[in-house]
Design an enzyme around this catalytic site. Structure first.
Site, short mmCIF file in Angstrom:
data_model
loop_
_atom_site.label_atom_id
_atom_site.label_comp_id
_atom_site.label_asym_id
_atom_site.label_seq_id
_atom_site.Cartn_x
_atom_site.Cartn_y
_atom_site.Cartn_z
N LYS A 175 0.83 -1.21 0.00
CA LYS A 175 0.00 0.00 0.00
C LYS A 175 0.86 1.26 0.00
O LYS A 175 0.65 2.17 -0.79
CB LYS A 175 -0.91 0.00 1.23
CG LYS A 175 -1.65 1.31 1.43
CD LYS A 175 -2.35 1.38 2.75
CE LYS A 175 -1.48 1.67 3.93
NZ LYS A 175 -1.46 3.02 4.46
N ASN A 176 1.86 1.30 0.89
CA ASN A 176 2.62 2.54 1.02
C ASN A 176 3.51 2.82 -0.19
O ASN A 176 3.82 3.98 -0.47
CB ASN A 176 3.43 2.53 2.32
CG ASN A 176 2.54 2.74 3.54
OD1 ASN A 176 1.37 3.09 3.40
ND2 ASN A 176 3.08 2.52 4.72
N CYS A 212 -3.92 8.05 9.82
CA CYS A 212 -4.21 7.52 11.14
C CYS A 212 -3.76 8.52 12.20
O CYS A 212 -2.69 9.12 12.07
CB CYS A 212 -3.48 6.19 11.35
SG CYS A 212 -4.30 4.82 10.53
N ARG A 252 2.42 14.23 13.70
CA ARG A 252 2.83 14.07 12.31
C ARG A 252 3.12 15.41 11.60
O ARG A 252 2.44 15.79 10.65
CB ARG A 252 1.79 13.24 11.55
CG ARG A 252 1.51 11.92 12.24
CD ARG A 252 0.63 11.01 11.44
NE ARG A 252 1.38 10.14 10.56
CZ ARG A 252 0.86 9.11 9.89
NH1 ARG A 252 -0.40 8.83 10.00
NH2 ARG A 252 1.60 8.37 9.10
N ASP A 276 4.94 0.22 12.11
CA ASP A 276 3.66 -0.32 11.65
C ASP A 276 3.45 -1.78 12.09
O ASP A 276 2.39 -2.35 11.85
CB ASP A 276 3.54 -0.22 10.11
CG ASP A 276 3.26 1.20 9.67
OD1 ASP A 276 3.15 2.08 10.52
OD2 ASP A 276 3.16 1.43 8.44
N ARG A 315 -8.60 0.20 5.17
CA ARG A 315 -7.75 1.18 4.48
C ARG A 315 -6.48 0.53 3.95
O ARG A 315 -5.88 1.03 3.00
CB ARG A 315 -7.33 2.29 5.47
CG ARG A 315 -8.45 3.18 5.89
CD ARG A 315 -7.95 4.23 6.83
NE ARG A 315 -6.81 4.90 6.22
CZ ARG A 315 -6.14 5.88 6.77
NH1 ARG A 315 -6.49 6.32 7.94
NH2 ARG A 315 -5.13 6.42 6.15
C1 UD1 Z 1 5.01 6.52 6.63
C2 UD1 Z 1 4.01 5.41 6.45
C3 UD1 Z 1 3.52 4.94 7.81
C4 UD1 Z 1 4.70 4.54 8.68
C5 UD1 Z 1 5.74 5.64 8.73
C6 UD1 Z 1 7.02 5.23 9.42
C7 UD1 Z 1 3.01 5.95 4.32
C8 UD1 Z 1 1.80 6.47 3.59
N1 UD1 Z 1 2.91 5.93 5.66
O1 UD1 Z 1 4.34 7.59 7.28
O2 UD1 Z 1 2.66 3.81 7.60
O3 UD1 Z 1 4.24 4.32 10.00
O4 UD1 Z 1 6.10 6.05 7.39
O5 UD1 Z 1 7.56 4.10 8.82
O6 UD1 Z 1 3.98 5.54 3.72
N2 UD1 Z 1 8.46 13.80 10.96
C9 UD1 Z 1 8.81 15.09 11.29
N3 UD1 Z 1 8.75 16.03 10.30
C10 UD1 Z 1 8.35 15.77 9.04
C11 UD1 Z 1 7.99 14.43 8.72
C12 UD1 Z 1 8.05 13.47 9.71
O7 UD1 Z 1 9.19 15.40 12.43
O8 UD1 Z 1 8.32 16.67 8.20
C13 UD1 Z 1 8.55 12.75 12.01
C14 UD1 Z 1 7.19 12.09 12.33
O9 UD1 Z 1 6.47 12.82 13.28
C15 UD1 Z 1 7.64 10.74 12.84
C16 UD1 Z 1 8.88 10.44 12.00
O10 UD1 Z 1 9.32 11.69 11.49
O11 UD1 Z 1 8.04 10.83 14.18
C17 UD1 Z 1 8.65 9.48 10.86
O12 UD1 Z 1 7.56 9.94 10.07
P1 UD1 Z 1 7.48 9.61 8.52
O13 UD1 Z 1 8.54 8.63 8.16
O14 UD1 Z 1 7.41 10.89 7.77
O15 UD1 Z 1 6.09 8.87 8.42
P2 UD1 Z 1 4.99 9.04 7.29
O16 UD1 Z 1 5.63 9.27 5.97
O17 UD1 Z 1 3.93 9.96 7.77
#
Ligand code: UD1
Length: 429
Positions: free
Chosen positions: A22-23, A117, A122, A305, A397
């Site tokens: 999915k991701n 979620c 985030r 996850d 989802r």
């Molecule tokens: C993606 C996955 C999600 C998974 C996560 C971590 C998708 C659609 N979702 O989510 O299923 O749980 O990776 O493997 O692929 N952060 C910041 N600033 C930013 C961006 C992120 O501080 O600009 C922090 C977040 O709060 C979190 C960490 O970085 O603590 C990792 O987040 P991130 O890898 O960005 O997760 P997602 O891409 O939202």
């Protein structure tokens, strides 16, 4: 509204085939509209997040033709707007990949703030930092993010935190920027590599995805491709843990065992036996699981996850375990539901301290989010008696045919339609 009704206590046995990630698909679908030429994507999972994103790119003018349930043909020639302002798209996290894509293609993008979620705050500061480094001005107002650039120019970008989303978004914007982009401290998840491979098959020049530095040489145009999405690491891991939790034996096929190493290693730690083949793994459960310590980390560490699924296994293990969540601050919402099934878990800051119990008992529970929802289903499958799981739309989802696949492994799980009356009582329809 739909619910699962589960009669627990049956070990799962048999073979389960894993669908596309999915991701990865959530990044690959928007990438398809970086070109005006046709892009065919195979091995798409048929889950609600993917279907919403396909609707969204159709609404901005792309032609989306569903060749079959897992194959789609997308033509981005008709994309006529840089604004994606549909309410429903904000419900899926990956909606913000359209920012990178539209900024890359039109140098202008306006997209509703992402949802997904509710597992933490985030923030998206790293995405913004990356877009700004490429020359864009980014503003947030009235629930939308706007990014605009006179000219997109490659740059050297260092991420302060490892972010899957920011790495993907900047790759999407930088493939057609002028000059070279270097991304340091990127995410190395399999789906980041899959997106890079897909973009390269469209003519992009990306090197180093999956390592500590990604180098992108901007190109003027991308072209048609046909691409097959990698298998879903988390769906596979969930069925692997299903074998452990129900003391069964499950062969999980159509997987890349390398992507499952951290999951396999923890299953072995807690007492399971895991056999690896080229495209399959067999998990042999054991009579008594053992306690362990786990900390979630970016890839190749143990995935956040998979955190709820391993916690369910540890709730049933001999001894005291700790599970430390280092990515998302709000990922223990399922603990209260598990407690109602008899689990003994205490959460202190970002660590769950789990004292294993001999067994869980069926209860009426609700899925708080996608992965925790799946984990609670696994808990119910192991429990004595009947459980009812509400809010299964979260599970849908990200897991295609979750109940069908579990039934094929011998689970007693039914999906039923229910309606809620004015008093909040739920009855079957
Ligand atoms: C993606 C996955 C999600 C998974 C996560 C971590 C998708 C659609 N979702 O989510 O299923 O749980 O990776 O493997 O692929 N952060 C910041 N600033 C930013 C961006 C992120 O501080 O600009 C922090 C977040 O709060 C979190 C960490 O970085 O603590 C990792 O987040 P991130 O890898 O960005 O997760 P997602 O891409 O939202």
């Amino acid at each position: 509204m739909e619910q699962y009704i589960i009669n627990g206590g049956k070990p799962l046995r048999g073979i389960v085939d894993i669908y596309g990630a999915k991701n990865a698909a959530l990044a690959i679908i928007p990438a398809a509209v970086l070109t005006e030429e046709p892009v065919i994507i195979n091995n798409l999972p048929d889950v609600s997040d993917i279907n919403i994103l396909l609707d969204a790119i159709a609404q901005i003018g792309a032609t989306v033709e569903r060749i079959n349930r897992h194959k789609v043909r997308i033509v981005g020639a008709g994309v006529h707007t840089h604004q994606v302002d549909f309410d429903y798209i904000s419900k899926i996290r990956a909606s913000y990949y359209l920012l990178g894509v539209l900024l890359g293609r039109f140098h202008e993008a306006e997209v509703a703030m992402p949802g997904g979620c509710s597992i933490g705050a985030r923030p998206i500061d790293q995405h913004i930092k990356g877009f700004e480094a490429l020359g864009a001005q980014v503003t947030i107002s009235n629930g939308t993010i706007q990014a605009k650039a006179e000219k997109l120019e490659g740059n050297h970008i260092y991420f302060d935190v490892v972010s899957v989303g920011a790495t993907i978004n900047i790759m999407l914007a930088a493939v057609m920027a002028e000059g070279n982009t270097i991304i340091e401290n990127p995410a190395k998840e399999p789906h980041v590599v899959d997106l890079a491979n897909m973009l390269n098959s469209m003519g992009a020049r990306i090197r180093g995805a999956g390592t500590d530095v990604i180098r992108i040489r901007g190109v003027q145009k991308l072209h048609k491709t046909e691409y097959t999405v990698i298998p879903d690491q988390i769906e596979a891991g969930t069925f692997m843990f299903a074998a452990a939790i129900t003391k069964g034996e499950v062969t999980v096929t159509n997987v890349i065992p390398k992507h499952l190493e951290s999951i396999t290693s923890k299953l072995v730690d807690i007492g399971c036996d895991v056999e690896e083949f080229d495209e399959a793994v067999i998990v042999h459960g054991c009579e008594e699981l053992q306690a362990t310590q786990v900390k979630t980390l970016p890839y190749p560490g143990f995935p956040t996850d998979m955190q709820p699924q391993i916690s369910v296994a540890l709730a049933l293990a001999r001894g005291t375990s700790t599970v430390t969540e280092s990515l998302f601050e709000n990922r223990f919402k399922y603990v209260a539901e598990l407690a109602r099934m008899g689990a003994r878990i205490k959460v202190e800051n970002n660590t769950a301290i789990i004292s294993g119990v001999k067994g869980l008992s069926g209860a009426h529970i609700a899925a708080p989010d996608l992965r925790a929802g799946a984990a609670l289903v696994l808990a119910a499958l192991s429990a004595d008696g009947t459980s009812t799981v509400d809010d299964i739309h979260y599970i849908q989802r990200g897991y295609e045919e979750f109940d069908e696949k579990l039934r094929a492994l011998g689970a007693d799980i039914r999906k039923v339609q229910v309606e809620e009356n004015k008093k909040g009582e739920i009855k079957a329809v």
